[in-house]
Each structure stands twice: as C-alpha cells, then as structure tokens.
Design a protein around this motif. Structure first.
Motif, PDB file in Angstrom:
ATOM      1  N   GLN A 236      57.283  62.828  39.275  1.00  0.00           N
ATOM      2  CA  GLN A 236      57.538  61.769  40.802  1.00  0.00           C
ATOM      3  C   GLN A 236      58.547  61.249  41.279  1.00  0.00           C
ATOM      4  O   GLN A 236      58.765  61.623  42.184  1.00  0.00           O
ATOM      5  N   SER A 237      58.862  60.328  40.050  1.00  0.00           N
ATOM      6  CA  SER A 237      59.385  59.775  39.569  1.00  0.00           C
ATOM      7  C   SER A 237      60.926  60.083  39.307  1.00  0.00           C
ATOM      8  O   SER A 237      61.893  59.611  40.626  1.00  0.00           O
ATOM      9  N   TYR A 238      61.399  61.204  39.221  1.00  0.00           N
ATOM     10  CA  TYR A 238      62.100  62.335  39.064  1.00  0.00           C
ATOM     11  C   TYR A 238      62.945  63.015  40.131  1.00  0.00           C
ATOM     12  O   TYR A 238      63.947  62.895  40.724  1.00  0.00           O
ATOM     13  N   LEU A 239      61.420  62.741  40.615  1.00  0.00           N
ATOM     14  CA  LEU A 239      61.506  63.645  42.439  1.00  0.00           C
ATOM     15  C   LEU A 239      62.615  63.089  43.271  1.00  0.00           C
ATOM     16  O   LEU A 239      62.729  62.784  44.333  1.00  0.00           O
ATOM     17  N   ASN A 240      61.472  62.374  43.405  1.00  0.00           N
ATOM     18  CA  ASN A 240      62.199  61.085  44.177  1.00  0.00           C
ATOM     19  C   ASN A 240      63.240  60.291  44.585  1.00  0.00           C
ATOM     20  O   ASN A 240      63.723  59.906  44.850  1.00  0.00           O
ATOM     21  N   LEU A 241      63.719  60.277  43.207  1.00  0.00           N
ATOM     22  CA  LEU A 241      65.159  59.638  42.510  1.00  0.00           C
ATOM     23  C   LEU A 241      66.404  60.326  42.882  1.00  0.00           C
ATOM     24  O   LEU A 241      67.207  60.594  43.865  1.00  0.00           O
ATOM     25  N   LEU A 242      65.766  61.822  43.185  1.00  0.00           N
ATOM     26  CA  LEU A 242      66.975  62.672  43.405  1.00  0.00           C
ATOM     27  C   LEU A 242      66.822  62.952  44.830  1.00  0.00           C
ATOM     28  O   LEU A 242      67.827  63.640  45.637  1.00  0.00           O
TER      29      LEU A 242
END
Length: 87
Positions: A77-83
């Motif tokens: 989720q952190s990765y997707l939020n950053l993207l």
C-alpha cells in the motif's frame, strides 16, 4: 529551466527506495530489478523469488528479502500510495 523526471524514472526510484532501504537490497539491485521487470507495477510487487534469482546479480538472499517485503500489505500500500503521488 528545471528538467522533469519521467514517470517511469520516478516509479523506478520509488520502487527502489521502498524495497532497498527497508530490506537492505541496495539501490543498484533495486534498479536492476525494476528495469528487468519493465517498470511494471504489478510485476514489481508480485515477482517470485525464483524469478528474481534468474536476474543476473540477484541471489537467493536478495530475492527472498525483496519478496518478503512486498508480501506485507502495508508495504504494498505504501508503494502504491507513493506511485499515486507521481502519476
């Protein structure tokens, strides 16, 4: 005039940092992984340790650390939020 980084390059940096910093994979290895996976978001998050081990320079220890990192929903989720911030 400041140059803008391409979305692919930003995605690479985000993926590299989110996995490399947390799991000691290293920025250079994370870049290689992203490049080998075609900067594909789904592939970056769902690649198997076996697939990673087939990449030159990526051994079983790095592959396991990378897969273990993305196995946790909070990291995905952190990765997707950053993207989402750069798209």
């Amino acid at each position: 005039m400041a140059s803008r980084k391409s979305p692919v390059r930003l995605q690479l940096r985000i993926a590299a940092r989110s996995s490399a910093v947390k799991q000691n994979i290293g920025l250079a290895n994370a870049k290689v992984i992203c490049r080998e996976l075609g900067y594909d978001t789904e592939k970056v998050m769902n690649v198997t340790a076996e697939e990673l081990s087939e990449i030159s320079g990526i051994g079983s220890v790095i592959a396991k650390a990378y897969v273990d990192y993305f196995a946790e929903e909070k990291h995905r989720q952190s990765y997707l939020n950053l993207l989402a911030e750069v798209k």
